[in-house]
Design a protein around this motif. Sequence first.
Motif, short mmCIF file in Angstrom:
data_model
loop_
_atom_site.label_atom_id
_atom_site.label_comp_id
_atom_site.label_asym_id
_atom_site.label_seq_id
_atom_site.Cartn_x
_atom_site.Cartn_y
_atom_site.Cartn_z
N GLY A 50 23.17 56.44 27.93
CA GLY A 50 22.61 55.11 28.04
C GLY A 50 22.43 54.68 29.48
O GLY A 50 23.02 55.24 30.41
N LEU A 51 21.63 53.66 29.66
CA LEU A 51 21.35 53.10 30.97
C LEU A 51 22.62 52.65 31.68
O LEU A 51 22.86 52.98 32.86
CB LEU A 51 20.37 51.93 30.84
N ALA A 52 23.47 51.91 30.99
CA ALA A 52 24.72 51.44 31.60
C ALA A 52 25.62 52.61 31.99
O ALA A 52 26.32 52.54 33.00
CB ALA A 52 25.45 50.49 30.66
N THR A 53 25.58 53.67 31.22
CA THR A 53 26.39 54.85 31.53
C THR A 53 25.95 55.48 32.85
O THR A 53 26.78 55.87 33.67
CB THR A 53 26.33 55.88 30.39
N VAL A 54 24.64 55.55 33.07
CA VAL A 54 24.13 56.09 34.33
C VAL A 54 24.62 55.24 35.49
O VAL A 54 25.07 55.76 36.52
CB VAL A 54 22.58 56.17 34.33
N GLN A 55 24.56 53.93 35.34
CA GLN A 55 25.02 53.04 36.40
C GLN A 55 26.52 53.22 36.63
O GLN A 55 26.97 53.24 37.78
CB GLN A 55 24.67 51.59 36.05
N ASP A 56 27.28 53.37 35.56
CA ASP A 56 28.72 53.61 35.69
C ASP A 56 28.99 54.94 36.40
O ASP A 56 29.87 55.03 37.26
CB ASP A 56 29.41 53.61 34.33
N ILE A 57 28.24 55.97 36.05
CA ILE A 57 28.41 57.28 36.68
C ILE A 57 28.13 57.15 38.17
O ILE A 57 28.90 57.66 39.00
CB ILE A 57 27.47 58.33 36.04
N GLU A 58 27.06 56.48 38.52
CA GLU A 58 26.70 56.33 39.93
C GLU A 58 27.81 55.61 40.70
O GLU A 58 28.13 55.96 41.84
CB GLU A 58 25.40 55.56 40.07
N ARG A 59 28.41 54.62 40.09
CA ARG A 59 29.48 53.85 40.74
C ARG A 59 30.81 54.58 40.77
O ARG A 59 31.76 54.13 41.40
CB ARG A 59 29.64 52.51 40.03
N GLY A 60 30.89 55.68 40.04
CA GLY A 60 32.12 56.46 40.01
C GLY A 60 33.12 56.03 38.96
O GLY A 60 34.27 56.46 38.99
N TYR A 61 32.69 55.18 38.03
CA TYR A 61 33.59 54.77 36.95
C TYR A 61 33.83 55.97 36.04
O TYR A 61 32.94 56.76 35.78
CB TYR A 61 33.00 53.63 36.13
N THR A 62 35.03 56.07 35.52
CA THR A 62 35.40 57.24 34.73
C THR A 62 34.96 57.15 33.28
O THR A 62 35.00 58.14 32.57
CB THR A 62 36.92 57.46 34.75
N GLY A 63 34.59 55.97 32.84
CA GLY A 63 34.17 55.83 31.46
C GLY A 63 35.24 55.27 30.56
O GLY A 63 34.99 54.97 29.41
N SER A 64 36.44 55.12 31.09
CA SER A 64 37.53 54.60 30.26
C SER A 64 37.48 53.08 30.16
O SER A 64 38.12 52.50 29.31
CB SER A 64 38.88 55.02 30.85
N GLY A 65 36.76 52.45 31.07
CA GLY A 65 36.72 51.00 31.10
C GLY A 65 37.83 50.41 31.95
O GLY A 65 37.78 49.27 32.37
N ARG A 66 38.86 51.21 32.24
CA ARG A 66 39.99 50.73 33.03
C ARG A 66 39.61 50.46 34.48
O ARG A 66 40.19 49.60 35.12
CB ARG A 66 41.14 51.72 32.99
N ASP A 67 38.64 51.22 35.02
CA ASP A 67 38.31 51.05 36.43
C ASP A 67 37.06 50.20 36.64
O ASP A 67 36.64 50.00 37.77
CB ASP A 67 38.15 52.41 37.11
#
Length: 98
Positions: free
Chosen positions: A72-89
């Motif tokens: 998803g679009l938000a996932t790409v943005q999270d990946i770019e920012r270095g978020y791990t996907g857990s929501g914790r960071d």
Amino acid sequence: MTEEAQRVIDAMDAVEAMTDPEQRAKAIGEVMADQADRGKRWRELRRQVVLDMRAQDPPVSYRKIAAALGVGLATVQDIERGYTGSGRDRPRATQAEE
């Protein structure tokens, strides 16, 4: 799904199907230990692809990257920012507004 990903999933299914519960538990532990190390490397490899695509001139859009990676679009943005996907960071809404 890529052929490589399907082979990995098939191998994990084979571990779950093992009839000896002790051997199955041992195999699961071995896979989980490896995945803990591998997950960090894989997240960084995927992030580098996103960063490289965004660094092109002109930058590849988030929507095109999302379509190429099958996320998803938000996932790409999270990946770019270095978020791990857990929501914790991920910053809380109140933090993001400041």
